[in-house]
Design a protein around this motif. Structure first.
Motif, PDB file in Angstrom:
ATOM      1  N   PRO A  23       0.850  -1.188  -0.018  1.00  0.00           N
ATOM      2  CA  PRO A  23      -0.201  -0.086   0.090  1.00  0.00           C
ATOM      3  C   PRO A  23       0.705   1.348  -0.019  1.00  0.00           C
ATOM      4  O   PRO A  23       0.534   2.198  -0.858  1.00  0.00           O
ATOM      5  CB  PRO A  23      -0.805  -0.096   1.183  1.00  0.00           C
ATOM      6  N   GLU A  24       2.152   1.135   0.747  1.00  0.00           N
ATOM      7  CA  GLU A  24       2.852   2.520   0.687  1.00  0.00           C
ATOM      8  C   GLU A  24       3.357   2.833  -0.669  1.00  0.00           C
ATOM      9  O   GLU A  24       3.837   3.972  -0.931  1.00  0.00           O
ATOM     10  CB  GLU A  24       4.034   2.217   1.684  1.00  0.00           C
ATOM     11  N   GLN A  25       3.448   1.963  -1.568  1.00  0.00           N
ATOM     12  CA  GLN A  25       3.998   2.068  -2.937  1.00  0.00           C
ATOM     13  C   GLN A  25       2.832   2.601  -3.912  1.00  0.00           C
ATOM     14  O   GLN A  25       2.913   2.972  -4.886  1.00  0.00           O
ATOM     15  CB  GLN A  25       4.420   0.994  -3.589  1.00  0.00           C
ATOM     16  N   LEU A  26       1.694   2.695  -3.343  1.00  0.00           N
ATOM     17  CA  LEU A  26       0.177   3.223  -4.277  1.00  0.00           C
ATOM     18  C   LEU A  26      -0.178   4.358  -3.821  1.00  0.00           C
ATOM     19  O   LEU A  26      -0.108   4.623  -2.559  1.00  0.00           O
ATOM     20  CB  LEU A  26      -0.749   2.122  -4.250  1.00  0.00           C
ATOM     21  N   SER A  27      -0.680   5.283  -4.750  1.00  0.00           N
ATOM     22  CA  SER A  27      -1.195   6.558  -4.228  1.00  0.00           C
ATOM     23  C   SER A  27      -1.854   6.932  -5.418  1.00  0.00           C
ATOM     24  O   SER A  27      -1.729   6.670  -6.512  1.00  0.00           O
ATOM     25  CB  SER A  27      -0.414   7.587  -3.956  1.00  0.00           C
ATOM     26  N   LEU A  28      -2.912   7.707  -5.005  1.00  0.00           N
ATOM     27  CA  LEU A  28      -4.035   8.402  -6.261  1.00  0.00           C
ATOM     28  C   LEU A  28      -3.448   9.115  -7.102  1.00  0.00           C
ATOM     29  O   LEU A  28      -3.667   9.465  -8.102  1.00  0.00           O
ATOM     30  CB  LEU A  28      -5.133   9.053  -5.523  1.00  0.00           C
ATOM     31  N   ASP A  29      -2.219   9.902  -6.838  1.00  0.00           N
ATOM     32  CA  ASP A  29      -1.370  10.989  -7.707  1.00  0.00           C
ATOM     33  C   ASP A  29      -0.688  10.195  -8.851  1.00  0.00           C
ATOM     34  O   ASP A  29      -0.122  10.759  -9.526  1.00  0.00           O
ATOM     35  CB  ASP A  29      -0.393  11.856  -6.997  1.00  0.00           C
ATOM     36  N   MET A  30      -0.817   8.699  -8.645  1.00  0.00           N
ATOM     37  CA  MET A  30      -0.396   8.112  -9.844  1.00  0.00           C
ATOM     38  C   MET A  30      -1.326   8.361 -11.206  1.00  0.00           C
ATOM     39  O   MET A  30      -1.130   7.938 -12.149  1.00  0.00           O
ATOM     40  CB  MET A  30      -0.241   6.689  -9.676  1.00  0.00           C
TER      41      MET A  30
ATOM     42  N   LYS B 294      -7.628  13.543  -4.511  1.00  0.00           N
ATOM     43  CA  LYS B 294      -6.512  12.767  -3.660  1.00  0.00           C
ATOM     44  C   LYS B 294      -6.909  12.766  -2.100  1.00  0.00           C
ATOM     45  O   LYS B 294      -6.184  12.485  -1.189  1.00  0.00           O
ATOM     46  CB  LYS B 294      -5.131  13.448  -3.742  1.00  0.00           C
TER      47      LYS B 294
ATOM     48  N   ASN C 271      -7.238  16.190  -0.245  1.00  0.00           N
ATOM     49  CA  ASN C 271      -6.669  17.241   0.255  1.00  0.00           C
ATOM     50  C   ASN C 271      -7.571  18.154   0.015  1.00  0.00           C
ATOM     51  O   ASN C 271      -8.330  18.558  -1.152  1.00  0.00           O
ATOM     52  CB  ASN C 271      -5.396  17.605  -0.487  1.00  0.00           C
TER      53      ASN C 271
END
Length: 559
Positions: free
Chosen positions: A9-16, A36, A38
């Motif tokens: 999960p730490e390698q994934l984010s919505l800003d991809m 995201k 914010n």
């Protein structure tokens, strides 16, 4: 290739992703925050959704927070004139949803007015005399720009200016082609799509018009004689839209996408209630009085589901509007007995008729595809008969105490028992023709044409007050109580299965469909009785009964 399952999960984010990628898949919905999560700046406004870009020049689609505004002021005065007591009041309420709304619910894109049409399109027939400047124009096709229909609000007209009963007699289920305001000889009769970066939101949306309501209130009473009194009041109340008003630019962005057309309507007005009451009170003797009052209540601009028909591209869609209304009328007969020795009594009977076009915002769901029905039916909360008795038995303290004494102590001083007994006739429900699983299909008679059984309830409260301090201007006291709601633990039915009128059996297993299911279970070698038992457990819905006996113990501190 990327093995998603090997990532943490730490390698994934919505800003991809870009917001548009997630929006297209209907994976995100946001307002007041970006995609995201914010929080956006307070200076983000409605139009920024269509114009804002990030540092890389990519559209960021920010959605402003919904920030409705509400202000109210109230002025009241009470005075006596010639033995008549007047209470006058005026409340002013201003409500602003503080957002933009569609200019026209029949089209996301602006439809050309008759004035502009006849000034723009050469060689068209003369405008009919019944067609006003601001009437909307519909043409035969994108290529054939001859008028086919006109519309003024919700009213349709034939090309010759004759009013039509509805749009169906004009279009007959065919394609609806508006004449768009974006028309030019070079681009033809097309509108700039909402997805286009050059889309101008001001052509499709306008500011919500703030609603200012002036709410007068008048109440007065005057003695007819020393033993009789007449009273009356008139009130106007409004309530901000309680539901179905939240719409954002993100919702409008997919207006023409099947399944994503927004159903909420940001252009709702407050709901309004106008209330009248007149009454008469007569003293029977030194300790008792009889009161009679009649009331009438109008409910206007109530929110209800409606269908907008003859919409380009999608044909129609469901939304909400201030289209419901209802009336509640009745009278109350009340007998009051002042405290004699230790007992006080109040008896009241109310006869009420509550009728309207809908009981809630969803009551017309599935019924508006051929127009919006405006037939009066009993409302869900209609209780035709209501009988109530309140008995209060109480001991005073000091010299007025007349209860038992133990060792010279007034053991029951400030002790009392209060009993409330009520009997209410059943509320309406809609009977069904054919049982289905936990429900029914079809309607027997009319909507809300059947009645639930009567409900009888007894509430008990036992309390005693104690003085903790007796000195000073503000003595301290405590009231200790025991309260029992539904003292007799009565099984009062508040909901039933429509096909049977029973709270415990929907009739499905005894129907042809249910018997077919049971035969299939037997053919598979499974246990029919186990299925019946499991089904009966699901039928035992506690929500179809009023709450059981509840006992409360508490204390109230007075100072």
């Amino acid at each position: 290739w990327v093995n998603i399952h090997s990532l943490t999960p730490e390698q994934l984010s919505l800003d991809m992703f870009a917001p548009r990628e997630l929006m297209e898949q209907n994976l995100v919905n946001y307002r007041g925050y970006d995609f995201k999560g914010n929080k956006v700046n307070d200076n983000v406004v409605f139009n920024d959704f269509f114009t804002a870009k990030d540092a890389d020049g990519i559209r960021s689609f920010p959605v402003a927070a919904l920030q409705p505004l509400y202000q109210a002021a109230f002025l009241k005065d009470k005075f006596t004139f010639n033995k008549m007591i007047f209470s006058l009041g005026l409340r002013v309420e201003r409500f602003d949803l503080n957002t933009k709304v569609m200019r026209d619910q029949y089209s996301l894109y602006n439809v050309m007015s008759a004035k502009d049409y006849y000034a723009t399109i050469p060689g068209t027939p003369a405008r009919p005399g019944t067609i006003g400047d601001d009437y909307k124009v519909y043409v035969e096709s994108p290529q054939n720009l001859r008028p086919k229909a006109f519309r003024n609000g919700n009213t349709w007209y034939f090309a010759d200016g004759t009013q039509a009963n509805d749009g169906n007699v004009i279009f007959g289920g065919g394609v609806v082609t508006p004449m768009y305001s974006d028309y030019s000889s070079s681009r033809g009769n097309v509108a700039t799509p909402i997805e286009d970066p050059n889309f101008n939101p001001n052509s499709s949306f306008e500011d919500y018009k703030p609603q200012v309501n002036w709410l007068p209130r008048l109440a007065f009473s005057f003695p007819i004689s020393k033993d009789a009194n007449f009273f009356a009041h008139y009130d106007v109340l409004v309530q901000r839209p309680p539901s179905n008003w939240e719409v954002t630019p993100l919702d409008y962005f997919y207006f023409y996408t099947p399944g994503r057309t927004p159903s909420n309507n940001a252009n709702l007005k407050p709901e309004r209630v106008v209330d009248y009451e007149v009454g008469f009170q007569q003293r029977l003797n030194q300790n008792s009085a009889l009161k009679f009052s009649a009331y009438y209540r109008e409910m206007r601009d109530m929110i209800q589901r409606r269908t907008v028909l003859y919409v380009p591209v999608i044909g129609r869609y469901d939304t909400y509007g201030n289209v419901d209304f209802g009336t509640v009328k009745g009278f109350t007969l009340q007998y009051d007995l002042r405290r004699i020795q230790n007992t006080e009594l109040k008896l009241a009977y109310t006869l009420q008729f509550a009728d309207g076009t809908g009981s809630d915002a969803e009551s017309q769901k599935g019924l508006t595809t051929r127009g919006n029905i405006r037939t009066l039916f009993p409302l869900n909360f209609d209780e035709r008969h209501n009988i109530q008795a309140i008995i209060d038995y109480r001991f005073d303290d000091g010299k007025a105490y007349n209860g038992p004494r133990i060792a010279g102590k007034d053991v029951l001083a400030n002790f009392g028992v209060n009993l409330i007994v009520s009997a209410v006739s059943g509320r309406p429900y809609t009977a069904k023709i054919r049982p289905t699983r936990f429900d029914g299909a079809g309607t027997v008679g009319s909507v809300n044409g059947s009645r639930l059984p009567w409900r009888i309830n007894v509430d008990l409260r036992v309390d005693k007050s104690f003085d903790l301090t007796t000195k000073g201007k503000n003595p301290l006291s405590i009231n200790v109580y025991l309260r029992a709601s539904n003292l007799l633990n009565a099984l009062n039915v508040i909901g039933v299965y429509g096909a049977t009128g029973s709270a415990t059996n929907d009739g499905y297993l005894a129907s042809p469909d249910g018997r077919s299911v049971l035969r299939g279970i037997a053919e598979q070698g499974l246990n029919q009785q186990a299925y019946r038992d499991s089904y009966s457990w699901l039928l035992s819905n506690p929500g179809k009964y009023a709450q059981p006996r509840r006992i409360y113990v508490g204390a109230v501190l007075g100072f």
